[in-house]
Design an enzyme around this catalytic site. Structure first.
Site, PDB file in Angstrom:
ATOM      1  N   CYS A  74       0.846  -1.188   0.000  1.00  0.00           N
ATOM      2  CA  CYS A  74       0.000   0.000   0.000  1.00  0.00           C
ATOM      3  C   CYS A  74       0.884   1.242   0.000  1.00  0.00           C
ATOM      4  O   CYS A  74       1.778   1.368   0.848  1.00  0.00           O
ATOM      5  CB  CYS A  74      -0.914   0.009   1.216  1.00  0.00           C
ATOM      6  SG  CYS A  74      -1.875   1.531   1.380  1.00  0.00           S
TER       7      CYS A  74
ATOM      8  N   CYS B  22      -0.816   6.463   6.869  1.00  0.00           N
ATOM      9  CA  CYS B  22      -2.153   6.191   7.374  1.00  0.00           C
ATOM     10  C   CYS B  22      -2.033   5.262   8.588  1.00  0.00           C
ATOM     11  O   CYS B  22      -1.208   4.354   8.604  1.00  0.00           O
ATOM     12  CB  CYS B  22      -2.979   5.531   6.274  1.00  0.00           C
ATOM     13  SG  CYS B  22      -4.509   4.760   6.835  1.00  0.00           S
TER      14      CYS B  22
ATOM     15  N   CYS C 267      -3.509   0.413   9.071  1.00  0.00           N
ATOM     16  CA  CYS C 267      -2.862  -0.907   9.078  1.00  0.00           C
ATOM     17  C   CYS C 267      -1.547  -0.853   9.849  1.00  0.00           C
ATOM     18  O   CYS C 267      -0.859   0.168   9.847  1.00  0.00           O
ATOM     19  CB  CYS C 267      -2.580  -1.380   7.650  1.00  0.00           C
ATOM     20  SG  CYS C 267      -4.054  -1.720   6.668  1.00  0.00           S
TER      21      CYS C 267
ATOM     22  N   GLN D 211     -20.300  -6.761  12.806  1.00  0.00           N
ATOM     23  CA  GLN D 211     -18.863  -6.948  12.610  1.00  0.00           C
ATOM     24  C   GLN D 211     -18.468  -6.606  11.169  1.00  0.00           C
ATOM     25  O   GLN D 211     -19.202  -6.866  10.222  1.00  0.00           O
ATOM     26  CB  GLN D 211     -18.473  -8.390  12.916  1.00  0.00           C
ATOM     27  CG  GLN D 211     -18.631  -8.792  14.371  1.00  0.00           C
ATOM     28  CD  GLN D 211     -17.488  -8.325  15.252  1.00  0.00           C
ATOM     29  OE1 GLN D 211     -16.651  -7.533  14.846  1.00  0.00           O
ATOM     30  NE2 GLN D 211     -17.454  -8.812  16.478  1.00  0.00           N
TER      31      GLN D 211
ATOM     32  N   TYR E  27     -24.885  -7.228  25.554  1.00  0.00           N
ATOM     33  CA  TYR E  27     -24.317  -6.491  24.424  1.00  0.00           C
ATOM     34  C   TYR E  27     -24.669  -7.209  23.115  1.00  0.00           C
ATOM     35  O   TYR E  27     -23.809  -7.498  22.290  1.00  0.00           O
ATOM     36  CB  TYR E  27     -22.801  -6.343  24.559  1.00  0.00           C
ATOM     37  CG  TYR E  27     -22.348  -5.819  25.902  1.00  0.00           C
ATOM     38  CD1 TYR E  27     -22.298  -4.454  26.166  1.00  0.00           C
ATOM     39  CD2 TYR E  27     -21.983  -6.700  26.915  1.00  0.00           C
ATOM     40  CE1 TYR E  27     -21.896  -3.979  27.409  1.00  0.00           C
ATOM     41  CE2 TYR E  27     -21.590  -6.232  28.161  1.00  0.00           C
ATOM     42  CZ  TYR E  27     -21.541  -4.876  28.401  1.00  0.00           C
ATOM     43  OH  TYR E  27     -21.150  -4.404  29.628  1.00  0.00           O
TER      44      TYR E  27
ATOM     45  N   GLU F 161     -29.302  -5.037  25.149  1.00  0.00           N
ATOM     46  CA  GLU F 161     -28.546  -4.050  24.371  1.00  0.00           C
ATOM     47  C   GLU F 161     -28.987  -2.650  24.774  1.00  0.00           C
ATOM     48  O   GLU F 161     -30.170  -2.415  25.049  1.00  0.00           O
ATOM     49  CB  GLU F 161     -28.780  -4.267  22.874  1.00  0.00           C
ATOM     50  CG  GLU F 161     -28.232  -3.194  21.955  1.00  0.00           C
ATOM     51  CD  GLU F 161     -26.731  -3.004  22.093  1.00  0.00           C
ATOM     52  OE1 GLU F 161     -26.316  -1.842  22.219  1.00  0.00           O
ATOM     53  OE2 GLU F 161     -25.988  -3.997  22.087  1.00  0.00           O
TER      54      GLU F 161
ATOM     55  N   ASP G  29     -20.463 -10.053  24.534  1.00  0.00           N
ATOM     56  CA  ASP G  29     -19.674  -9.529  23.420  1.00  0.00           C
ATOM     57  C   ASP G  29     -19.540  -8.021  23.633  1.00  0.00           C
ATOM     58  O   ASP G  29     -20.147  -7.218  22.922  1.00  0.00           O
ATOM     59  CB  ASP G  29     -20.369  -9.840  22.093  1.00  0.00           C
ATOM     60  CG  ASP G  29     -19.528  -9.439  20.882  1.00  0.00           C
ATOM     61  OD1 ASP G  29     -18.361  -9.050  21.077  1.00  0.00           O
ATOM     62  OD2 ASP G  29     -20.054  -9.490  19.755  1.00  0.00           O
TER      63      ASP G  29
ATOM     64  N   CYS H 291     -12.903  -8.236  21.776  1.00  0.00           N
ATOM     65  CA  CYS H 291     -12.113  -7.566  20.745  1.00  0.00           C
ATOM     66  C   CYS H 291     -10.839  -6.965  21.319  1.00  0.00           C
ATOM     67  O   CYS H 291     -10.103  -6.282  20.600  1.00  0.00           O
ATOM     68  CB  CYS H 291     -12.949  -6.491  20.034  1.00  0.00           C
ATOM     69  SG  CYS H 291     -13.554  -5.198  21.140  1.00  0.00           S
TER      70      CYS H 291
END
Length: 454
Positions: free
Chosen positions: A72, A78, A81, A277, A306, A327, A376, A403
Site C-alpha cells: 500500500c 495512514c 494498518c 462486525q 451487548y 442491548e 460480546d 475484541c
C-alpha cells in the site's frame, strides 16, 4: 543508561501488544516500530520513559525472512494498518501470542492459544468504513493523531467505497462545503460513513454539524452516479463537540436507511447505528466457535449481554430453549426484534433495551437462572458490576467474545475470583493487516464440574 538520540545495536526478541518489535538494550525494553522478531540492526532511541524506551531501526543489518515490501502506498502515513510489512503467517503468530501473553500476564491464567483462525481473504473485507473529513481531505487519520490523510483508495475497503468517497469529495470541493474543525467546533462535514453488504449494495451516511446540507440533490446525484447499487443516503446530525462519530438524529435524503445482510443462515436488517462486525466471512467463523463453546442441547436458557442487532442471539436461538438479548442502543434493539420476527425466532428470542449491568441485575431479581451467558462487550470490556451480576445468576458456562485481549484477561481474572475458570480460548482474525484480534473464551463454573463444551 539509554540516551535519547543514541544508537545501539539490538536484536528484536518479540512483539508488543500493538505489533511493535521489542528489544532489550542495556536491560531496558525498547519498542521498535516496524521491526520483526529475529531481526538485527542499529536502533536509534527517540524517547526514554521510566521503565521502557521507544526507537526506530536506523540500520537493518539482518532482516527477517517474514519481512515483505508493503503493498500500500499510504502505509506508514495512514494509521489504519500495522502489519503490511510482514507475511500474513507472521501476523497471525503475533496475534496468537498477544492473546496468550495477555491471559498469562494480566489474567493470571496459563491457557495456551493453540488455534488462531486466519482469514482466507485479507483484501477489501471491510463492510463498514468511516472516513474522517478534514480541510481538503477525505481519508483516514495518521497514526496516533487526528490529522486526516487524503487517501484515494484503501486495500481494506470495497471498491464501491472508493468510488463513493471520490464522488463525495468532488461534491464537497465543487460547492465548497466546509469541513468540521474539532478544535473550534466550526464547519459542517464531520464523517462519511459507508456500509456495504454481500449483495454489493452500499448505504451512505453523511455526518454533519447541522441539520441540512447545501445542494443535497446534487450530492445524491453524484453518489447515485458513482454507485449503481446505492441503497440510500442518510444524514446524521451531530452538533456536539465530541469525538463520537454518529449523532442521535437521522434524516433520509434518498432511498432507504437500511441494508439487509445474511449471516450464519439468518437475514439481518442493518440501520446506520446498528453494530455489525466489519468482516462477514470471519464473523461466521467467530460465531460458530462461540456456538460450539456454548454446547447447547436445545433446552437451555441463554442470556446474551451487548447483543447488538441480535446476530449472536439468533444463532444461539437455533439450538437453545430461550435466548434473552440485552442491548443499550434502542435502534439496535428494534432491529433485533425485527430480525427475530423475520427469521421466525421471535418465540425463542426476546430483546431488552438498557444498560448491561442494570438489566443483568434486573434479570437476576426476576429469578432468571441462565444455563449459559454470552457476552460480546465493547473494547473496554465488562464492568465489575456486570461480572458480579453474572456470577450471581450462576450460569454453568460463560462464553466471552472479546475484541481486546487485555480487557478479556482482566475480566477472566475477575471471573476467577467468583469461581469461573477459563478452560478454552481461540483467536479469530477479523481484521487482517491491523493490530486488532478477536478472541472467544469459555469459562466454566468450578461447581459444575469443569468444561462442558465440545
Amino acid at each position: 543508561m539509554l540516551k535519547k538520540g543514541g544508537i545501539y545495536p539490538a536484536v528484536i526478541e518479540g512483539y508488543a501488544s500493538g505489533g511493535e518489535g521489542v528489544a532489550r538494550i542495556d536491560g531496558v525494553a525498547v519498542f521498535v516500530n516496524g521491526a520483526l522478531r529475529g531481526e538485527r540492526g542499529d536502533v536509534v532511541i527517540e524517547h526514554v520513559g521510566r521503565s521502557a524506551a521507544w526507537g526506530r531501526m536506523e540500520c537493518l543489518r539482518e532482516p527477517s525472512p517474514a519481512r515483505m515490501e508493503p503493498d500500500c502506498p499510504y502505509y506508514g502515513r495512514c494509521g489504519g494498518c500495522q502489519f503490511r510489512h510482514m507475511t500474513y503467517a507472521e501476523e497471525l503468530e503475533v496475534k496468537r501470542q498477544r492473546v496468550e501473553d495477555a491471559l498469562r500476564r494480566i489474567g493470571g491464567v496459563d491457557l495456551p492459544i493453540s488455534v488462531i483462525h486466519g482469514a482466507e481473504n485479507t483484501l477489501r473485507y471491510r463492510n463498514k468504513v468511516q472516513f474522517p473529513i478534514g480541510d481538503r481531505a477525505v481519508g483516514y487519520y495518521r497514526g496516533g493523531t487526528h490529522q486526516v490523510v487524503d487517501i484515494a483508495d484503501c486495500l481494506l475497503q470495497p471498491e464501491v467505497d472508493t468510488a463513493c468517497r471520490a464522488a463525495f469529495q468532488g461534491w464537497m470541493e465543487q460547492f465548497r462545503v466546509s469541513a468540521y474543525d474539532e478544535r473550534t467546533g466550526k464547519g459542517l462535514l464531520r464523517h462519511l460513513f459507508l456500509r456495504t453488504n454481500s449483495a454489493g449494495e452500499v448505504l451512505c451516511c453523511v455526518v454533519a454539524n447541522g441539520r441540512t446540507l447545501p445542494h443535497e440533490g446534487e450530492l445524491v446525484a453524484a453518489l447515485r452516479s458513482a454507485a449503481l447499487e446505492l441503497a440510500g443516503v442518510v444524514l446524521s446530525v451531530n452538533t456536539r463537540k465530541t469525538n463520537v462519530i454518529l449523532g442521535g438524529e437521522y434524516r433520509t435524503l434518498w432511498g432507504r436507511d437500511w441494508l439487509e445482510e445474511e449471516l450464519c443462515g439468518h437475514r439481518f436488517r442493518l440501520s446506520v447505528p446498528s453494530f455489525f462486525q466489519v468482516n462477514r466471512a470471519q464473523t461466521e467463523v467467530l460465531y460458530r466457535r462461540a456456538l460450539d463453546f456454548a454446547a447447547l442441547t436445545g433446552a437451555e436458557t441463554v442470556v446474551e449481554l451487548y447483543c447488538g442487532i441480535g446476530t449472536i442471539s439468533l444463532t444461539l436461538a437455533e439450538r437453545a430453549g430461550q435466548v434473552i438479548g440485552v442491548e443499550v442502543v434502542p435502534q439496535a434493539v428494534a432491529d433485533a426484534r425485527e430480525n427475530a420476527r423475520r427469521n421466525a425466532l421471535a418465540d425463542k428470542a426476546r430483546f431488552e433495551c438498557g444498560d448491561a449491568g442494570a438489566l443483568a441485575a434486573q434479570l437476576e431479581r426476576e429469578g432468571v437462572r441462565p444455563d449459559v451467558v454470552v457476552v460480546d462487550p465493547p473494547r473496554k470490556g465488562l464492568s465489575a458490576e456486570v461480572v458480579e451480576a453474572i456470577g450471581r445468576m450462576g450460569p454453568e458456562r460463560v462464553v466471552y467474545v472479546s475484541c481486546d485481549p487485555a480487557t478479556l484477561a482482566r475480566d477472566v481474572g475477575r471471573f476467577g475470583a467468583l469461581g469461573y475458570q477459563a478452560v478454552r480460548a481461540e483467536a479469530v482474525d477479523l481484521f487482517p493487516r491491523t493490530a486488532h484480534v478477536e478472541t472467544v473464551a469459555l469459562l466454566c463454573c468450578e461447581q459444575s464440574g469443569g468444561e462442558s463444551g465440545r
